[in-house]
Design a protein around this motif. Structure first.
Motif, PDB file in Angstrom:
ATOM      1  N   LEU A 117     -36.961  31.753 104.684  1.00  0.00           N
ATOM      2  CA  LEU A 117     -38.262  31.194 104.364  1.00  0.00           C
ATOM      3  C   LEU A 117     -39.301  31.719 105.345  1.00  0.00           C
ATOM      4  O   LEU A 117     -39.140  31.608 106.551  1.00  0.00           O
ATOM      5  N   PRO A 118     -40.394  32.301 104.849  1.00  0.00           N
ATOM      6  CA  PRO A 118     -41.414  32.835 105.734  1.00  0.00           C
ATOM      7  C   PRO A 118     -42.221  31.726 106.377  1.00  0.00           C
ATOM      8  O   PRO A 118     -42.366  30.643 105.822  1.00  0.00           O
ATOM      9  N   ARG A 119     -42.778  32.015 107.522  1.00  0.00           N
ATOM     10  CA  ARG A 119     -43.640  31.060 108.198  1.00  0.00           C
ATOM     11  C   ARG A 119     -45.004  30.995 107.536  1.00  0.00           C
ATOM     12  O   ARG A 119     -45.732  30.040 107.693  1.00  0.00           O
TER      13      ARG A 119
ATOM     14  N   ASN B  69     -43.558  37.242 108.709  1.00  0.00           N
ATOM     15  CA  ASN B  69     -44.437  36.105 108.936  1.00  0.00           C
ATOM     16  C   ASN B  69     -45.781  36.223 108.215  1.00  0.00           C
ATOM     17  O   ASN B  69     -46.442  35.216 107.967  1.00  0.00           O
ATOM     18  N   ASP B  70     -46.193  37.447 107.889  1.00  0.00           N
ATOM     19  CA  ASP B  70     -47.459  37.617 107.162  1.00  0.00           C
ATOM     20  C   ASP B  70     -47.271  37.482 105.655  1.00  0.00           C
ATOM     21  O   ASP B  70     -48.229  37.660 104.891  1.00  0.00           O
ATOM     22  N   GLY B  71     -46.056  37.177 105.200  1.00  0.00           N
ATOM     23  CA  GLY B  71     -45.799  36.977 103.781  1.00  0.00           C
ATOM     24  C   GLY B  71     -45.363  38.213 103.044  1.00  0.00           C
ATOM     25  O   GLY B  71     -44.930  38.115 101.886  1.00  0.00           O
TER      26      GLY B  71
ATOM     27  N   ASP C 133     -41.662  49.028 103.637  1.00  0.00           N
ATOM     28  CA  ASP C 133     -42.500  47.835 103.508  1.00  0.00           C
ATOM     29  C   ASP C 133     -42.793  47.600 102.035  1.00  0.00           C
ATOM     30  O   ASP C 133     -42.791  48.533 101.226  1.00  0.00           O
ATOM     31  N   SER C 134     -43.067  46.342 101.677  1.00  0.00           N
ATOM     32  CA  SER C 134     -43.500  46.033 100.322  1.00  0.00           C
ATOM     33  C   SER C 134     -44.399  44.803 100.358  1.00  0.00           C
ATOM     34  O   SER C 134     -44.101  43.829 101.062  1.00  0.00           O
TER      35      SER C 134
ATOM     36  N   ASN D 242     -31.307  44.695 118.096  1.00  0.00           N
ATOM     37  CA  ASN D 242     -32.543  45.239 118.659  1.00  0.00           C
ATOM     38  C   ASN D 242     -33.671  44.308 118.239  1.00  0.00           C
ATOM     39  O   ASN D 242     -33.604  43.679 117.168  1.00  0.00           O
ATOM     40  N   TYR D 243     -34.720  44.252 119.047  1.00  0.00           N
ATOM     41  CA  TYR D 243     -35.861  43.387 118.744  1.00  0.00           C
ATOM     42  C   TYR D 243     -37.095  44.243 118.468  1.00  0.00           C
ATOM     43  O   TYR D 243     -37.248  45.351 119.004  1.00  0.00           O
ATOM     44  N   THR D 244     -37.965  43.707 117.610  1.00  0.00           N
ATOM     45  CA  THR D 244     -39.165  44.445 117.237  1.00  0.00           C
ATOM     46  C   THR D 244     -40.267  43.473 116.843  1.00  0.00           C
ATOM     47  O   THR D 244     -39.996  42.334 116.450  1.00  0.00           O
ATOM     48  N   THR D 245     -41.489  43.946 116.913  1.00  0.00           N
ATOM     49  CA  THR D 245     -42.624  43.183 116.384  1.00  0.00           C
ATOM     50  C   THR D 245     -43.222  43.856 115.164  1.00  0.00           C
ATOM     51  O   THR D 245     -43.950  43.226 114.402  1.00  0.00           O
TER      52      THR D 245
END
Length: 458
Positions: free
Chosen positions: A26-28, A95-97, A122-123, A171-174
């Protein structure tokens, strides 16, 4: 992904699939109440690889159980870097949907080719997949398989977890363009594979395959930090082999755990359900209740909105063919073999033997006829009550024998039965797995009615 037998059984039976390093997250950025459907990403394989395609495939579903492949079950995009093929695609809502898709860099079953990279797209709304990149995740000569993603709130970063050398790394990413250095995420005493991570409230759940006994287990952590997980389930398995756990929370709030079978078994997927993920109380679902996409292997699921559902369907289109699933043998599908109509356990090759164009009835447009996809111009027809696949000779007898009326299922009104046009008290049914028409009605035995009941699916 899997090791050893996956190197052979995925070849033998199609493999890693609806199941997957994927989950419904579930997205924020949006309320769960806005989601009304599901999307499923996967690759395809079939027993002798006639249905193998290592591009990104997409299916949709209103109930998350019965799936409609889009783009005629062809890929919506295919990698152009690395090995130019993918396995184990995970779709995740950021998080941006919007969505991101990550996938194993591997085309086919040469599991000795260790790639340190993942494919990423991306989509916005599933109508296109853009921004393709090929990102390196580690420097060791280990495989980077079956990625799964979760949002680590304490770090304010996305975690990308994957299988490497019988452990799970992270691995972590933003931004999904640059990633941190790889580190160990989960390394119990037994080897593990195919992790799937889902955050629910204050608990992070990790489901994985235990390589020592082939079962799927669940672990949990109150932080989601590397090396903080404790296994809490007794493990599940079905058939002779299982892998690629796919854990997700449904729109209604329950939980589903998919397992991708491989090896000499009849089903590509098994499904367990639970109302309480923390209770380790999984119930095996009846295969009548779910139908994964055709030839789907090791995929992932996410919840979507009506707008996203419609955007995907409008862009990619729904199948121009159907399959018929048996009510009494729900892992069996109607197919032709050597000119005989029958039901057989899926998966099988040639897989197109089970694909039909359900067209207006040849003798009455109010009815239906079944044209073979891989033998165009040939139809299922009865002859001396037995069902055969034969080319249309355009005689009135052929047209009549090849026409049926679709009616409410004799064993389940939500499914379908097919009444003969020229023998109006007879229905299409299987007997000892061979198709024929017989006089069957609502007063017939339950077993006869089940034999004459089918789910029209894709």
């Amino acid at each position: 992904m899997t090791l050893s037998r996956r190197q052979f059984t995925k070849a033998a039976l199609g493999s890693a699939a609806l199941a997957a390093a994927g989950a419904v997250h579930l997205p924020r950025a949006a309320s769960a109440a806005t989601y009304t459907a599901y999307a499923f990403t996967y690759f395809t394989e079939s027993p002798s690889f006639q249905g193998a395609d290592y591009g990104l495939h997409l299916a949709v579903s209103r109930d998350g159980l019965n799936w409609t492949p889009l783009n005629q079950n062809n890929p919506v995009v295919t990698p152009t870097s690395g090995q130019q093929g993918l396995r184990d695609p995970q779709i995740f809502r950021k998080n941006d949907g919007t969505f991101v898709v990550v996938a194993t860099d591997l085309k086919g079953t040469n599991f000795g080719l260790n790639s340190q990279y993942l494919h990423i797209w991306d989509s916005v709304d599933l109508s296109s997949f853009t921004g393709y990149r090929h990102v390196r995740f580690q420097t060791t000569n280990d495989h980077t398989w079956a990625p799964t993603i979760f949002w680590d709130a304490s770090r304010q970063q996305y975690a990308i977890v994957y299988s490497a050398a019988n452990i799970l790394r992270v691995n972590y990413t933003t931004d999904f363009h640059t990633v941190s250095a790889a580190q160990t995420f989960f390394s119990p005493s037994s080897g593990v594979l195919d992790g799937d991570v889902v955050v629910d409230g204050g608990t992070t759940y990790l489901y994985y395959k235990n390589l020592s006994n082939g079962r799927l287990y669940g672990a949990r952590s109150s932080t989601g930090a590397p090396n903080s997980f404790t296994t809490y389930t007794a493990g599940v398995i079905q058939g002779t082999a299982i892998e690629a756990p796919l854990l997700h929370k449904t729109i209604q709030g329950g939980w589903r755990l998919w397992g991708d079978s491989f090896g000499p078994v009849n089903s590509d997927y098994y499904l367990w359900q639970s109302s309480n993920i923390g209770a380790d109380a999984w119930t095996l679902a009846n295969q009548r209740d779910y139908t994964p996409p055709l030839n789907a292997k090791h995929g992932s699921i996410t919840q979507i909105t009506d707008a996203e559902y419609n955007a995907a369907v409008n862009r990619w289109g729904t199948p121009n063919w159907v399959r018929l699933k048996s009510s009494s043998h729900p892992d069996y599908f109607v197919r032709h073999l050597n000119g005989v109509g029958r039901i057989d356990p899926y998966p099988f090759d040639p897989y197109r033997d089970q694909m039909w164009r359900m067209v207006p009835g040849l003798a009455d447009a109010a009815g239906v006829s079944f044209e073979s996809v891989n033998n165009p111009g040939s139809y299922l027809r009865h002859s001396n009550y037995a069902i055969r696949l034969a080319p249309n000779d355009n005689t009135s007898t052929f047209r009549a024998d090849a026409t049926f009326y679709r009616v409410a299922g004799l064993a389940d009104s939500a499914w379908s039965s097919f009444r003969s046009y020229n023998f109006p008290t007879y229905h299409l049914r299987h007997s000892n797995y061979v198709l024929r028409i017989d006089p069957i009605s609502a007063s017939s035995s339950l077993s006869d009615r089940q034999d004459a009941t089918f789910r029209v699916t894709s």
